[in-house]
Design a protein around this motif. Structure first.
Motif, PDB file in Angstrom:
ATOM      1  N   GLN A 114      31.176  18.184 -24.352  1.00 37.07           N
ATOM      2  CA  GLN A 114      30.487  19.624 -24.436  1.00 37.07           C
ATOM      3  C   GLN A 114      30.089  20.173 -23.170  1.00 37.07           C
ATOM      4  O   GLN A 114      30.370  21.332 -23.050  1.00 37.07           O
ATOM      5  CB  GLN A 114      29.103  19.454 -25.493  1.00 37.07           C
ATOM      6  N   CYS A 124      24.333  12.995 -26.020  1.00 34.90           N
ATOM      7  CA  CYS A 124      24.292  13.587 -24.607  1.00 34.90           C
ATOM      8  C   CYS A 124      22.999  13.906 -24.491  1.00 34.90           C
ATOM      9  O   CYS A 124      22.327  14.947 -24.917  1.00 34.90           O
ATOM     10  CB  CYS A 124      25.222  14.328 -24.350  1.00 34.90           C
ATOM     11  N   HIS A 148      22.123  15.756 -21.850  1.00 34.52           N
ATOM     12  CA  HIS A 148      21.948  17.178 -21.334  1.00 34.52           C
ATOM     13  C   HIS A 148      22.122  18.335 -22.317  1.00 34.52           C
ATOM     14  O   HIS A 148      21.233  19.132 -22.234  1.00 34.52           O
ATOM     15  CB  HIS A 148      23.152  17.205 -20.432  1.00 34.52           C
TER      16      HIS A 148
HETATM   17 ZN   LIG Z   1      26.637  17.287 -23.037  1.00 36.61          ZN
END
Ligand SMILES: [Zn+2]
Length: 66
Positions: free
Chosen positions: A33, A44, A46
């Motif tokens: 992503q 993730c 993030h």
């Molecule tokens: Zn990510």
């Protein structure tokens, strides 16, 4: 009498046996992503995506409501 090491290993030699120094920080994969490195098979941190969909909300667009 079993085979034995001829002499006691010195402190330096002993310290160099590094079976415990490994571990940690092995594999990181780029998040599909956001491209940031993340642990494989993990959400993730993030962007909060896993398997193509948002799993955890990430405080980014929705700023804290304080
Ligand atoms: Zn990510």
């Amino acid at each position: 009498m079993p085979p034995l090491p001829k002499r006691k290993s010195s402190r330096a030699k002993r310290g160099h046996s590094s079976s415990h120094y490994k571990m940690k920080l092995k594999s990181l994969v780029p998040c599909p992503q956001c491209r940031s490195p993340k642990l494989p098979h993990h959400v993730c941190p993030h962007c909060g995506y896993y398997r193509g969909r948002a799993v955890i909300p990430v405080e980014d667009k929705e700023k804290a409501s304080s």
